[in-house]
Scaffold this motif. Structure first.
Motif, PDB file in Angstrom:
ATOM      1  N   ILE A  29       0.716  -1.336  -0.075  1.00 54.54           N
ATOM      2  CA  ILE A  29      -0.065  -0.052  -0.063  1.00 54.54           C
ATOM      3  C   ILE A  29       0.881   1.248   0.068  1.00 54.54           C
ATOM      4  CG2 ILE A  29      -1.572   1.159   1.618  1.00 54.54           C
ATOM      5  CD1 ILE A  29      -2.951  -1.389   1.910  1.00 54.54           C
ATOM      6  N   PHE A  30       1.874   1.192   0.843  1.00 55.85           N
ATOM      7  CA  PHE A  30       2.817   2.448   1.021  1.00 55.85           C
ATOM      8  C   PHE A  30       3.651   2.464  -0.421  1.00 55.85           C
ATOM      9  CE2 PHE A  30       2.367   2.013   5.390  1.00 55.85           C
ATOM     10  CZ  PHE A  30       1.942   3.236   5.994  1.00 55.85           C
ATOM     11  N   GLY A  31       4.027   1.492  -0.951  1.00 54.41           N
ATOM     12  CA  GLY A  31       4.754   1.428  -2.297  1.00 54.41           C
ATOM     13  C   GLY A  31       3.933   1.723  -3.670  1.00 54.41           C
ATOM     14  N   SER A  32       2.618   1.751  -3.184  1.00 50.13           N
ATOM     15  CA  SER A  32       1.863   1.983  -4.688  1.00 50.13           C
ATOM     16  C   SER A  32       1.102   3.312  -4.360  1.00 50.13           C
ATOM     17  CB  SER A  32       1.027   0.909  -4.965  1.00 50.13           C
ATOM     18  OG  SER A  32       0.349   0.430  -3.889  1.00 50.13           O
ATOM     19  N   ARG A  33       1.519   4.255  -3.471  1.00 52.93           N
ATOM     20  CA  ARG A  33       0.766   5.376  -3.368  1.00 52.93           C
ATOM     21  C   ARG A  33       0.499   5.978  -4.737  1.00 52.93           C
ATOM     22  NH1 ARG A  33       3.835   8.133   1.422  1.00 52.93           N
ATOM     23  NH2 ARG A  33       5.809   7.043   0.237  1.00 52.93           N
ATOM     24  N   SER A  34      -0.840   6.578  -5.013  1.00 56.99           N
ATOM     25  CA  SER A  34      -1.078   7.135  -6.469  1.00 56.99           C
ATOM     26  C   SER A  34      -0.166   8.307  -6.775  1.00 56.99           C
ATOM     27  CB  SER A  34      -2.507   7.421  -6.506  1.00 56.99           C
ATOM     28  OG  SER A  34      -2.724   8.191  -5.434  1.00 56.99           O
ATOM     29  N   ALA A  35       0.386   9.113  -5.699  1.00 60.43           N
ATOM     30  CA  ALA A  35       1.236  10.387  -5.936  1.00 60.43           C
ATOM     31  C   ALA A  35       2.672   9.793  -6.724  1.00 60.43           C
ATOM     32  CB  ALA A  35       1.670  11.107  -4.783  1.00 60.43           C
ATOM     33  N   SER A  36       3.262   8.698  -6.043  1.00 63.87           N
ATOM     34  CA  SER A  36       4.643   8.186  -6.612  1.00 63.87           C
ATOM     35  C   SER A  36       4.793   6.787  -6.460  1.00 63.87           C
ATOM     36  CB  SER A  36       5.711   8.928  -5.478  1.00 63.87           C
ATOM     37  OG  SER A  36       5.423   8.873  -4.392  1.00 63.87           O
ATOM     38  N   PRO A  37       3.954   6.144  -7.181  1.00 56.57           N
ATOM     39  CA  PRO A  37       3.915   4.579  -7.016  1.00 56.57           C
ATOM     40  C   PRO A  37       5.389   4.115  -7.602  1.00 56.57           C
ATOM     41  CG  PRO A  37       2.770   5.252  -9.055  1.00 56.57           C
ATOM     42  CD  PRO A  37       3.069   6.588  -8.228  1.00 56.57           C
ATOM     43  N   ILE A  38       5.987   3.200  -6.641  1.00 58.87           N
ATOM     44  CA  ILE A  38       7.317   2.421  -7.036  1.00 58.87           C
ATOM     45  C   ILE A  38       7.033   1.529  -7.872  1.00 58.87           C
ATOM     46  CG2 ILE A  38       9.127   1.418  -5.949  1.00 58.87           C
ATOM     47  CD1 ILE A  38       8.595   2.781  -3.206  1.00 58.87           C
ATOM     48  N   ALA A  40       4.970  -0.941 -10.907  1.00 60.17           N
ATOM     49  CA  ALA A  40       4.205  -0.949 -12.099  1.00 60.17           C
ATOM     50  C   ALA A  40       2.842  -1.549 -11.723  1.00 60.17           C
ATOM     51  CB  ALA A  40       4.729  -1.830 -13.245  1.00 60.17           C
ATOM     52  N   PRO A  41       1.680  -1.421 -12.203  1.00 57.84           N
ATOM     53  CA  PRO A  41       0.341  -1.848 -11.795  1.00 57.84           C
ATOM     54  C   PRO A  41       0.343  -3.325 -11.930  1.00 57.84           C
ATOM     55  CG  PRO A  41      -0.098   0.099 -13.204  1.00 57.84           C
ATOM     56  CD  PRO A  41       1.593  -0.199 -13.000  1.00 57.84           C
ATOM     57  N   ASP A  42       1.088  -3.841 -12.879  1.00 60.81           N
ATOM     58  CA  ASP A  42       1.092  -5.485 -12.743  1.00 60.81           C
ATOM     59  C   ASP A  42       1.708  -6.251 -11.990  1.00 60.81           C
ATOM     60  OD1 ASP A  42      -0.440  -5.418 -15.089  1.00 60.81           O
ATOM     61  OD2 ASP A  42       0.937  -5.906 -16.681  1.00 60.81           O
ATOM     62  N   SER A  43       2.881  -5.426 -11.563  1.00 54.90           N
ATOM     63  CA  SER A  43       3.520  -6.126 -10.407  1.00 54.90           C
ATOM     64  C   SER A  43       2.997  -5.872  -9.016  1.00 54.90           C
ATOM     65  CB  SER A  43       5.091  -5.235 -10.105  1.00 54.90           C
ATOM     66  OG  SER A  43       5.953  -5.232 -11.092  1.00 54.90           O
ATOM     67  N   ALA A  44       2.229  -4.706  -8.754  1.00 56.46           N
ATOM     68  CA  ALA A  44       1.491  -4.330  -7.530  1.00 56.46           C
ATOM     69  C   ALA A  44       0.440  -5.473  -7.390  1.00 56.46           C
ATOM     70  CB  ALA A  44       0.867  -3.081  -7.541  1.00 56.46           C
ATOM     71  N   ILE A  45      -0.448  -5.885  -8.713  1.00 58.38           N
ATOM     72  CA  ILE A  45      -1.503  -6.921  -8.825  1.00 58.38           C
ATOM     73  C   ILE A  45      -0.856  -8.226  -8.067  1.00 58.38           C
ATOM     74  CG2 ILE A  45      -3.208  -7.983 -10.191  1.00 58.38           C
ATOM     75  CD1 ILE A  45      -3.593  -5.243 -11.518  1.00 58.38           C
ATOM     76  N   GLY A  46       0.079  -8.623  -8.973  1.00 58.54           N
ATOM     77  CA  GLY A  46       0.803 -10.061  -8.679  1.00 58.54           C
ATOM     78  C   GLY A  46       1.100 -10.017  -7.260  1.00 58.54           C
TER      79      GLY A  46
ATOM     80  N   ASP B  43      10.684  -6.430 -16.813  1.00 56.39           N
ATOM     81  CA  ASP B  43      10.094  -5.125 -17.287  1.00 56.39           C
ATOM     82  C   ASP B  43       9.905  -4.067 -16.031  1.00 56.39           C
ATOM     83  OD1 ASP B  43       8.073  -6.809 -16.820  1.00 56.39           O
ATOM     84  OD2 ASP B  43       6.500  -5.263 -17.480  1.00 56.39           O
ATOM     85  N   ASP B  44       9.982  -4.820 -14.807  1.00 54.60           N
ATOM     86  CA  ASP B  44       9.683  -3.908 -13.717  1.00 54.60           C
ATOM     87  C   ASP B  44      10.722  -4.089 -12.562  1.00 54.60           C
ATOM     88  OD1 ASP B  44       8.708  -1.759 -12.337  1.00 54.60           O
ATOM     89  OD2 ASP B  44       7.156  -3.228 -11.111  1.00 54.60           O
ATOM     90  N   ALA B  45      11.743  -4.880 -12.910  1.00 53.18           N
ATOM     91  CA  ALA B  45      12.910  -5.237 -12.021  1.00 53.18           C
ATOM     92  C   ALA B  45      13.370  -4.091 -11.236  1.00 53.18           C
ATOM     93  CB  ALA B  45      13.993  -6.039 -12.769  1.00 53.18           C
ATOM     94  N   ALA B  46      13.610  -2.982 -11.821  1.00 58.21           N
ATOM     95  CA  ALA B  46      14.077  -1.672 -11.135  1.00 58.21           C
ATOM     96  C   ALA B  46      13.047  -1.385 -10.322  1.00 58.21           C
ATOM     97  CB  ALA B  46      14.476  -0.676 -11.994  1.00 58.21           C
ATOM     98  N   GLY B  47      11.710  -1.463 -10.279  1.00 56.55           N
ATOM     99  CA  GLY B  47      10.769  -0.723  -9.606  1.00 56.55           C
ATOM    100  C   GLY B  47      10.556  -1.745  -8.116  1.00 56.55           C
ATOM    101  N   LEU B  48      10.678  -3.148  -8.608  1.00 55.43           N
ATOM    102  CA  LEU B  48      10.544  -4.006  -7.589  1.00 55.43           C
ATOM    103  C   LEU B  48      11.801  -4.053  -6.789  1.00 55.43           C
ATOM    104  CD1 LEU B  48       8.795  -7.037  -9.583  1.00 55.43           C
ATOM    105  CD2 LEU B  48       7.959  -5.932  -7.652  1.00 55.43           C
TER     106      LEU B  48
END
Lengths: 139, 152
Positions: A29-38, A40-46, B43-48
């Motif tokens: 939740i902290f890592g996917s804050r809409s202001a500055s998401p760390i 990608a959406p697919d990674s967050a969903i997984g 593709d998102d290795a850096a973000g993760l």
């Protein structure tokens, strides 16, 4: 190790899986804050999907081994007030966790606020269960 | 039954110890999970990687401190005799101390990793931190077994 040792170990391990996965979901939740998401959406969903499965598995294990313990140990009964309160809080937490998962999965942006609210309710429920398990009021 | 053989003064430090341990396991789980996902999603290795390193710094370190302070406080409140030295407390100390060492190594790697990620590098350091987190999770599984089964 006798049956009691196994039951305590599996009960506590399940609780660790549930609370651990809840913590991991808070990190998400902290890592996917809409202001500055760390992420990608697919990674967050997984990440959220695996975390949700682990919370569910941990909650289920904690319930099954906890009830087994209450039946197996002479000093405890299922109708002890602190155990009954824990069961009610368990049901509330599972309901809130399911609702959080649905809110995030249904609309990750629009459902975020509701998802966080349900996730907080779930976490508070688990925290109070931990308090009951340590203090065992009335035991 | 367990409550009857435990002094009431132990409850608060024990609660903090268990809470810290749960937060520690959760933070390590987040690091390990992000690392595993990063291996699968190039593709998102850096973000993760960034997510896992920040989780290590902001999640693992404070929860380790809470767990360790809670453990020491719990032991002090139990007032064990001087010659009381069961295997389960020894296992707890070994996993906690080895965990501290590996956590310090991970913190150093995370700081360098985050700097390198800004330059488009650092994924390998994040994966090393992820592998250490998986090792720590395995060690803490043994610790949970020792704390619950209490082998003498």
């Amino acid at each position: 190790m006798d049956l009691y040792d196994w039951l305590v170990f599996l009960h506590v391990l399940s609780a660790f899986v549930a609370a651990g996965a809840l913590t991991a979901l808070w990190a998400l939740i902290f890592g996917s804050r809409s202001a500055s998401p760390i992420l990608a959406p697919d990674s967050a969903i997984g990440f959220g999907r695996v975390g949700g499965i682990l919370v569910g598995a941990g909650m289920m294990g904690a319930l099954v081994f906890g009830i087994w313990l209450a039946i197996d140990v002479d000093g405890y009964e299922l109708w002890d007030a602190w155990i009954l309160a824990s069961l009610v809080l368990w049901a509330l937490s599972v309901w809130a966790g399911t609702a959080a998962g649905k809110a995030f999965a249904g609309d990750p942006v629009g459902g975020r606020r509701a998802g966080i609210r349900f996730q907080a309710l779930n976490s508070v429920g688990v925290l109070v269960i931990l308090v009951l398990m340590i203090w065992k009021p009335g035991a | 039954m367990l409550a009857a053989i435990r002094p009431d003064s132990v409850n608060l430090p024990l609660f903090l110890h268990v809470l810290g341990a749960m937060l520690l396991v959760g933070s390590l789980l987040a690091v390990a999970l992000a690392t595993a996902l990063g291996w699968r999603r190039s593709d998102d290795a850096a973000g993760l990687s960034r997510f896992s390193l920040l989780t290590l710094l902001y999640g693992v370190v404070p929860s380790y401190v809470l767990m360790r302070i809670g453990a020491q406080w719990t032991e002090a409140e139990q007032s064990y005799p001087d010659d009381f030295d069961p295997a389960w407390i020894g296992i707890g100390y070994v996993t906690a101390d080895a965990g501290a060492l590996l956590t310090i190594v991970s913190v150093v790697l995370a700081i360098f990793g985050l700097r390198r990620l800004r330059r488009g590098d650092g994924i390998r350091l994040a994966r090393t931190v992820g592998v250490i987190s998986i090792l720590l999770l395995a060690a803490y599984l043994v610790a949970v077994w020792a704390m619950t089964a209490k082998p003498m």
